[in-house]
Write a protein that holds these residues in place. Structure first.
Motif, PDB file in Angstrom:
ATOM      1  N   ALA A  34       0.813  -1.214   0.000  1.00 43.96           N
ATOM      2  CA  ALA A  34       0.000   0.000   0.000  1.00 43.96           C
ATOM      3  C   ALA A  34       0.846   1.263   0.000  1.00 43.96           C
ATOM      4  N   ASP A  35       2.004   1.225   0.696  1.00 43.77           N
ATOM      5  CA  ASP A  35       2.834   2.413   0.815  1.00 43.77           C
ATOM      6  C   ASP A  35       4.114   2.289   0.006  1.00 43.77           C
ATOM      7  N   MET A  36       4.004   1.703  -1.182  1.00 44.03           N
ATOM      8  CA  MET A  36       5.190   1.455  -1.992  1.00 44.03           C
ATOM      9  C   MET A  36       5.886   2.745  -2.426  1.00 44.03           C
ATOM     10  N   ASP A  37       5.109   3.774  -2.798  1.00 48.05           N
ATOM     11  CA  ASP A  37       5.678   5.011  -3.324  1.00 48.05           C
ATOM     12  C   ASP A  37       6.567   5.666  -2.276  1.00 48.05           C
ATOM     13  N   GLY A  38       7.747   6.026  -2.696  1.00 48.26           N
ATOM     14  CA  GLY A  38       8.661   6.711  -1.811  1.00 48.26           C
ATOM     15  C   GLY A  38       9.408   5.802  -0.868  1.00 48.26           C
ATOM     16  N   VAL A  39       9.226   4.498  -0.973  1.00 49.56           N
ATOM     17  CA  VAL A  39       9.879   3.567  -0.066  1.00 49.56           C
ATOM     18  C   VAL A  39      11.253   3.202  -0.609  1.00 49.56           C
ATOM     19  N   ASN A  40      12.239   3.175   0.274  1.00 46.07           N
ATOM     20  CA  ASN A  40      13.566   2.693  -0.116  1.00 46.07           C
ATOM     21  C   ASN A  40      13.543   1.176  -0.070  1.00 46.07           C
ATOM     22  N   GLN A  41      13.608   0.509  -1.236  1.00 48.10           N
ATOM     23  CA  GLN A  41      13.515  -0.949  -1.264  1.00 48.10           C
ATOM     24  C   GLN A  41      14.888  -1.594  -1.352  1.00 48.10           C
ATOM     25  N   THR A  42      14.994  -2.767  -0.777  1.00 50.12           N
ATOM     26  CA  THR A  42      16.221  -3.538  -0.867  1.00 50.12           C
ATOM     27  C   THR A  42      16.305  -4.174  -2.244  1.00 50.12           C
ATOM     28  N   MET A  43      17.427  -4.026  -2.908  1.00 54.57           N
ATOM     29  CA  MET A  43      17.581  -4.582  -4.241  1.00 54.57           C
ATOM     30  C   MET A  43      17.783  -6.087  -4.166  1.00 54.57           C
ATOM     31  N   VAL A  44      17.161  -6.791  -5.086  1.00 55.41           N
ATOM     32  CA  VAL A  44      17.249  -8.253  -5.119  1.00 55.41           C
ATOM     33  C   VAL A  44      18.610  -8.676  -5.658  1.00 55.41           C
ATOM     34  N   THR A  45      19.282  -9.574  -4.952  1.00 55.63           N
ATOM     35  CA  THR A  45      20.569 -10.122  -5.414  1.00 55.63           C
ATOM     36  C   THR A  45      20.422 -11.562  -5.874  1.00 55.63           C
ATOM     37  N   GLU A  46      19.249 -12.157  -5.647  1.00 62.32           N
ATOM     38  CA  GLU A  46      18.983 -13.514  -6.108  1.00 62.32           C
ATOM     39  C   GLU A  46      17.486 -13.701  -6.277  1.00 62.32           C
TER      40      GLU A  46
END
Length: 342
Positions: free
Chosen positions: A34-46
């Motif tokens: 729901a609060d995806m916008d503006g969220v700092n996401q962890t980048m997928v490494t696998e």
């Protein structure tokens, strides 16, 4: 609410004030996004490859079948290549293209099946980001190469049936090598384009793939960035790469059948069509599966598409040697000689 960066492990995205949990399939609940916008996401490494069923009991049977089919694929196609290499009578354009097709049929499943089998034996479902992008590149390359080789083989049959007196002159060895080389260049450039477009996408915490390898469509569905350009390239550039060899096959067989229908004797018709029956069977299997899977947007990719993918990634390379050898007296004769020698 903004969630600071955190690690993703075993399907859990943890933070003191923001917890995003996944179910067993690795998918997030609707509220968690729901609060995806503006969220700092962890980048997928696998990525996590869930397999065809996602159930360990059924996967035991599936991967047992994969191992058997893979061994049959390697053995059958190697025998075709060996038979063509050892018999001077088979050093003709038709069998040169068939040997090239067998080489691709060995390479294509080798990009996918060994990794799936190793993961299964080790009890792991992971594949690195780099490994996934590499699988996508070679998967696209070999899949397209199959189509181009089938179109070149259709052209060879057209020349053999419609211009038999000029066959040797038209299908010179240099031209045959050039056709295969051009096909390799086009397919590698096409794979490079799609892989570079895939690399530019952002993949966040959601990294579970309901598949046994990194098929481009399921991977695209996991991206948290806009995939419009990727889908557009699939329908434009991908459509051209798909339709060009397919159109060549259709046009070749239109001319072949129009020529065959003019043959006065039934025996002559059977003889002319006998060289095309195996090729048409393989074309039907290959293009039937592709039409059902990749001629729609990635967002509509379903489990049924996953099953259909197995047909042209695992089943078709396995049955090709049987289709060509069982219907071809020259191949059967060459194989018989190899067996008697051994």
């Amino acid at each position: 609410m903004n969630c600071p960066k955190s690690s993703v492990k075993h399907g859990i995205h943890r933070d003191e004030n923001c917890v995003k949990a996944t179910d067993n399939t690795g998918s997030f609940s609707e509220s968690s996004w729901a609060d995806m916008d503006g969220v700092n996401q962890t980048m997928v490494t696998e990525f996590i490859l869930l397999g065809l069923t996602g159930q360990s009991e059924k996967d035991e049977v599936v991967f047992g079948m994969f191992l058997w089919m893979y061994l049959v694929t390697i053995s059958g196609n190697l025998l075709i290549i060996l038979a063509i290499s050892c018999d001077p009578r088979l050093h003709t354009p038709m069998y040169f293209f068939l040997a090239s097709l067998s080489s691709v049929d060995i390479s294509a499943p080798s990009v996918i099946v060994p990794k799936a089998l190793v993961n299964h034996m080790l009890g792991s479902k992971s594949i690195s980001y780099t490994g996934c992008m590499t699988q996508i590149y070679f998967f696209i390359t070999f899949s397209n190469m199959d189509g181009f080789l089938l179109s070149v083989m259709a052209y060879d049959r057209y020349v053999a049936i419609c211009h038999p007196l000029h066959y040797t002159m038209m299908m010179r060895p240099r031209l045959c090598v050039l056709l295969v080389a051009i096909s390799w260049v086009i397919t590698n450039l096409h794979a490079l384009l799609h892989t570079l477009l895939m690399v530019r996408l952002t993949f966040c915490s959601h990294n579970a793939v309901r598949h046994f390898f990194c098929d481009p469509y399921p991977i695209l569905k996991l991206s948290c960035s806009d995939t419009f350009i990727n889908d557009l390239m699939v329908f434009t550039v991908g459509g051209v790469i798909f339709l060009t060899p397919f159109s060549c096959i259709v046009v070749s067989y239109v001319y072949i059948f129009s020529k065959v229908l003019k043959i006065p004797s039934a025996r002559g018709i059977r003889k002319a069509l006998s060289t095309c029956g195996s090729h048409l069977t393989v074309v039907s299997l290959f293009y039937g599966a592709i039409l059902g899977i990749y001629m729609h947007p990635s967002s509509t990719y379903t489990v049924q598409d996953t099953v259909a993918t197995v047909i042209f990634t695992v089943v078709t390379p396995m049955v090709n040697p049987f289709i060509y050898s069982l219907r071809n007296h020259d191949i059967k004769g060459a194989l018989r000689k190899i067996i008697l020698r051994s």
